[in-house]
Design a protein around this motif. Sequence first.
Motif, PDB file in Angstrom:
ATOM      1  N   THR A 105       0.800  -1.223   0.000  1.00  0.00           N
ATOM      2  CA  THR A 105       0.000   0.000   0.000  1.00  0.00           C
ATOM      3  C   THR A 105       0.830   1.269   0.000  1.00  0.00           C
ATOM      4  N   ASP A 106       2.002   1.240   0.636  1.00  0.00           N
ATOM      5  CA  ASP A 106       2.801   2.450   0.793  1.00  0.00           C
ATOM      6  C   ASP A 106       4.297   2.124   0.824  1.00  0.00           C
ATOM      7  N   PRO A 107       4.841   1.612  -0.298  1.00  0.00           N
ATOM      8  CA  PRO A 107       6.274   1.266  -0.303  1.00  0.00           C
ATOM      9  C   PRO A 107       7.135   2.520  -0.205  1.00  0.00           C
ATOM     10  N   CYS A 108       8.326   2.348   0.327  1.00  0.00           N
ATOM     11  CA  CYS A 108       9.288   3.454   0.357  1.00  0.00           C
ATOM     12  C   CYS A 108       9.801   3.728  -1.055  1.00  0.00           C
ATOM     13  N   GLU A 109      10.072   2.630  -1.773  1.00  0.00           N
ATOM     14  CA  GLU A 109      10.579   2.715  -3.148  1.00  0.00           C
ATOM     15  C   GLU A 109      10.086   1.506  -3.940  1.00  0.00           C
ATOM     16  N   ILE A 110      10.146   1.648  -5.256  1.00  0.00           N
ATOM     17  CA  ILE A 110       9.932   0.519  -6.151  1.00  0.00           C
ATOM     18  C   ILE A 110      11.146   0.465  -7.069  1.00  0.00           C
ATOM     19  N   ALA A 111      11.741  -0.721  -7.179  1.00  0.00           N
ATOM     20  CA  ALA A 111      12.947  -0.905  -7.987  1.00  0.00           C
ATOM     21  C   ALA A 111      12.717  -1.995  -9.021  1.00  0.00           C
ATOM     22  N   GLU A 112      13.520  -1.960 -10.065  1.00  0.00           N
ATOM     23  CA  GLU A 112      13.485  -3.029 -11.063  1.00  0.00           C
ATOM     24  C   GLU A 112      14.162  -4.262 -10.488  1.00  0.00           C
ATOM     25  N   SER A 113      13.597  -5.411 -10.750  1.00  0.00           N
ATOM     26  CA  SER A 113      14.211  -6.668 -10.338  1.00  0.00           C
ATOM     27  C   SER A 113      15.429  -6.927 -11.211  1.00  0.00           C
ATOM     28  N   THR A 114      16.492  -7.428 -10.601  1.00  0.00           N
ATOM     29  CA  THR A 114      17.668  -7.816 -11.379  1.00  0.00           C
ATOM     30  C   THR A 114      17.649  -9.308 -11.705  1.00  0.00           C
ATOM     31  N   SER A 115      16.796 -10.067 -11.012  1.00  0.00           N
ATOM     32  CA  SER A 115      16.753 -11.509 -11.249  1.00  0.00           C
ATOM     33  C   SER A 115      15.655 -11.924 -12.225  1.00  0.00           C
ATOM     34  N   VAL A 116      14.578 -11.148 -12.326  1.00  0.00           N
ATOM     35  CA  VAL A 116      13.481 -11.480 -13.239  1.00  0.00           C
ATOM     36  C   VAL A 116      13.154 -10.232 -14.065  1.00  0.00           C
ATOM     37  N   PRO A 117      13.610 -10.191 -15.318  1.00  0.00           N
ATOM     38  CA  PRO A 117      13.348  -9.018 -16.153  1.00  0.00           C
ATOM     39  C   PRO A 117      11.848  -8.722 -16.257  1.00  0.00           C
ATOM     40  N   GLY A 118      11.502  -7.451 -16.106  1.00  0.00           N
ATOM     41  CA  GLY A 118      10.107  -7.028 -16.176  1.00  0.00           C
ATOM     42  C   GLY A 118       9.394  -7.019 -14.837  1.00  0.00           C
ATOM     43  N   ASP A 119       9.975  -7.646 -13.810  1.00  0.00           N
ATOM     44  CA  ASP A 119       9.394  -7.630 -12.469  1.00  0.00           C
ATOM     45  C   ASP A 119       9.929  -6.438 -11.700  1.00  0.00           C
TER      46      ASP A 119
END
Length: 116
Positions: A49-63
């Motif tokens: 509901t309220d993440p501090c950040e959202i980052a790209e996954s390095t292990s699963v492209p597109g996640d």
Amino acid sequence: MSSKDLIRVTSPALSLSTNDVVLLRHTWFGHIKPRHGNVMLGHVRQAMTDPCEIAESTSVPGDYLLLNHKADNPSGQTTLRVPLRLDVQAGTNIVTSAYYVDATTSHKVVWKRGDG
């Protein structure tokens, strides 16, 4: 909310996706609890509901990773990572796991709280 959903919330990052974020019952009871038993459901809900950040996954492209840097656990780990898979066909963003880590993210941050 379907009977398969444990938690369903509006996307916290509408600039990334307008689809709901969903934690399925089978993911919580069949994967997270057995493999990451120290993860607290309240921390997962907070990250959804309220993440501090959202980052790209390095292990699963597109996640992506929903990051909650305020999720202290009894082992002293301070960040909860909640991997998220965008399911365009279903129109939802599916939580695939949740686990605590010691280190801050070295992933590419694509959204921070307050970005909209």
